[in-house]
Structures are given as C-alpha cells and as structure tokens.
Design a protein around this motif. Structure first.
Motif, short mmCIF file in Angstrom:
data_model
loop_
_atom_site.label_atom_id
_atom_site.label_comp_id
_atom_site.label_asym_id
_atom_site.label_seq_id
_atom_site.Cartn_x
_atom_site.Cartn_y
_atom_site.Cartn_z
N ALA A 19 1.10 -1.56 -0.10
CA ALA A 19 0.07 0.50 -0.45
C ALA A 19 0.70 1.13 -0.03
CB ALA A 19 -0.71 0.07 1.13
N VAL A 20 2.35 1.55 0.81
CA VAL A 20 2.83 2.65 0.56
C VAL A 20 3.95 2.65 -0.76
CG1 VAL A 20 5.56 3.26 1.84
CG2 VAL A 20 3.16 2.49 3.37
N ALA A 21 3.88 1.96 -1.32
CA ALA A 21 4.10 1.74 -2.08
C ALA A 21 3.40 1.96 -3.49
CB ALA A 21 4.88 0.45 -3.07
N GLY A 22 2.30 2.08 -3.51
CA GLY A 22 1.17 2.36 -4.20
C GLY A 22 1.01 3.66 -4.49
N ILE A 23 0.72 4.51 -3.04
CA ILE A 23 1.00 5.92 -2.05
C ILE A 23 1.90 6.13 -3.16
CG2 ILE A 23 0.86 7.62 -0.43
CD1 ILE A 23 -0.83 5.06 0.92
N HIS A 24 3.19 5.88 -2.93
CA HIS A 24 4.33 6.61 -3.21
C HIS A 24 4.25 6.45 -5.41
CE1 HIS A 24 6.92 5.23 0.12
NE2 HIS A 24 6.68 7.35 0.53
N VAL A 25 3.57 5.53 -5.66
CA VAL A 25 3.46 5.48 -7.09
C VAL A 25 2.10 6.87 -7.44
CG1 VAL A 25 3.04 4.80 -9.23
CG2 VAL A 25 4.45 3.56 -7.96
N LEU A 26 1.11 6.58 -6.94
CA LEU A 26 0.30 7.27 -7.10
C LEU A 26 0.61 8.99 -7.00
CD1 LEU A 26 -3.51 5.68 -5.73
CD2 LEU A 26 -2.88 6.13 -7.80
N ILE A 27 1.32 9.67 -5.86
CA ILE A 27 1.81 11.10 -5.54
C ILE A 27 2.70 11.15 -6.54
CG2 ILE A 27 2.85 11.98 -4.14
CD1 ILE A 27 1.65 10.71 -1.46
N THR A 28 3.65 10.78 -6.89
CA THR A 28 4.13 10.69 -7.93
C THR A 28 3.90 11.31 -10.05
OG1 THR A 28 6.42 9.34 -6.93
CG2 THR A 28 6.74 10.05 -9.85
N GLY A 48 9.22 13.57 -7.63
CA GLY A 48 9.18 12.22 -7.36
C GLY A 48 10.34 11.11 -7.73
N PHE A 49 11.54 11.38 -7.59
CA PHE A 49 12.49 10.51 -8.01
C PHE A 49 12.78 10.22 -6.39
CE2 PHE A 49 13.22 11.06 -12.17
CZ PHE A 49 13.75 9.68 -12.57
N ALA A 50 12.42 11.10 -5.44
CA ALA A 50 13.13 11.15 -4.26
C ALA A 50 11.56 9.74 -3.45
CB ALA A 50 12.70 11.87 -3.25
N LEU A 51 10.90 10.11 -4.34
CA LEU A 51 9.68 9.32 -3.27
C LEU A 51 9.72 8.46 -4.08
CD1 LEU A 51 6.40 11.67 -3.89
CD2 LEU A 51 7.17 9.98 -1.49
N CYS A 58 10.09 -0.95 -0.25
CA CYS A 58 8.71 -1.38 0.11
C CYS A 58 8.37 -2.53 -0.91
CB CYS A 58 7.73 0.02 -0.74
SG CYS A 58 7.65 1.90 0.88
N LEU A 59 8.44 -2.73 -1.87
CA LEU A 59 8.63 -4.00 -2.67
C LEU A 59 9.33 -4.85 -1.82
CD1 LEU A 59 8.31 -3.08 -6.34
CD2 LEU A 59 5.68 -3.70 -4.74
N ALA A 60 10.25 -4.25 -2.11
CA ALA A 60 11.65 -5.96 -1.50
C ALA A 60 10.85 -6.33 0.11
CB ALA A 60 12.95 -4.74 -1.04
N VAL A 61 10.57 -4.55 0.97
CA VAL A 61 10.07 -5.51 2.51
C VAL A 61 8.78 -6.13 2.13
CG1 VAL A 61 9.01 -4.59 4.43
CG2 VAL A 61 10.43 -3.39 3.13
N ALA A 62 8.22 -6.44 1.28
CA ALA A 62 6.51 -7.10 1.27
C ALA A 62 6.67 -8.86 0.63
CB ALA A 62 5.76 -6.04 0.39
N ALA A 63 8.03 -8.39 -0.31
CA ALA A 63 8.44 -9.66 -0.69
C ALA A 63 8.83 -10.78 0.51
CB ALA A 63 9.54 -9.38 -1.77
#
Length: 171
Positions: A19-28, A48-51, A58-63
């Motif tokens: 969810a955090v990864a998805g929010i980062h993408v949406l904000i970017t 954008g690149f900071a996010l 976030c993806l690595a933590v989820a995996a």
C-alpha cells in the motif's frame, strides 16, 4: 499445525508495504501530471524521484514478508517435512534425528533446530516460536509441543530414548 498470529501479521505487513508503494506511485504520478504542464519540471523531477527511490524498498519488504510466511511443517508417522522460504522441503525421518533443540525461553531470537545423525544442524523456520509466559511459568508453543510430542511417541514405540535439548522447558 495450529495457526498462529505470526502468519496474519506477516501478511498484513506485506499488504501495508504494498500500500505504501502504491501511494508513492500515485503521488509521483500526481506530481508529474500537476507540475509538468505548469513548467515546474525541477520540482516534479526531485520529489518524484525521491518518492520512487523508496518504491523498490517497499516492494522488497513486502516480498521478504511473504516469503517468510510461506514456511510450513507437515508431520507424518515416521518424521516430518519442513519447507523453508526459498529452499527445497527438508524431509526429516525420526530415525535420523539425533536431538531436537526447541527455542529456550530466555532468547530474543528463537530458533528451532534439529541435529541429525550426520551431525548437521537444520533450522526449521516454521517452528521458531518462543515459549509463552503463563501464570505457572513458561509453556512451550503449541506448534513446537506438537512436534516434540510426535517425536517422543515415535521414540517410545521404537525403543529409543528421545533427546530434546532445553527439556526443562518442555511442558
């Protein structure tokens, strides 16, 4: 094996990281859509690149959380089969077990180990459950107690002496 809260917590943690990864993408995407038409390329680029820099984390933590959740143990009459997150399942017949080492009560990082006759020490991730503190003292986790019980019954049926490390804590 009885279900434990650890699997649910790991799944919720993975969902939270996604969810955090998805929010980062949406904000970017929102920044790019909002700032680029106005000519504010620098702001869109930096923020954008900071996010997006935290997106792989976030993806690595989820995996990792999902891989940790994928461990399991199946008990059979003459042994057990244990799966680790990435490796092939371990087939452990009771006759090959030299000693079971359940997690002690006074450890911060519990580990359930099996010592085999070939003097290998195998860690069973699914059984890394510390004893629970009750009114009467420490009590072995139900999943660990089930494995120890199966092993002890097999040893008695086959005339062998069960060897369990930290046996003072096994109730």
């Amino acid at each position: 094996m009885s279900s434990t809260g650890a699997g649910t917590r790991l799944l919720l943690g993975a969902i939270g990281a996604l969810a955090v990864a998805g929010i980062h993408v949406l904000i970017t995407v929102g920044l790019v859509v909002h700032d680029v038409p106005r000519g504010e390329y620098e702001r869109a680029f930096v923020v954008g690149f900071a996010l997006l820099g935290t997106f792989p984390l976030c993806l690595a933590v989820a995996a990792l959380l999902l891989l940790r959740r994928s461990c399991w143990v199946v008990l059979h009459e003459h042994g057990m089969v244990a799966a680790t997150a990435l490796g092939a399942p371990l087939v452990l017949p009771w006759w090959d077990v030299l000693e079971l080492l359940p997690p002690p009560a006074d450890t911060k990082y519990p580990s359930f180990e099996v010592r085999t006759r070939a003097d290998r020490r195998l860690v069973i991730p699914r059984l890394r459950r510390p004893p629970r503190l009750t009114v009467r003292g420490y009590r072995t986790h139900p999943d660990v107690a089930l494995v120890l019980d199966h092993y002890v019954h097999w040893c008695h049926r086959h005339g062998q002496m069960p060897r369990i490390g930290n046996s003072r804590q096994w109730t």
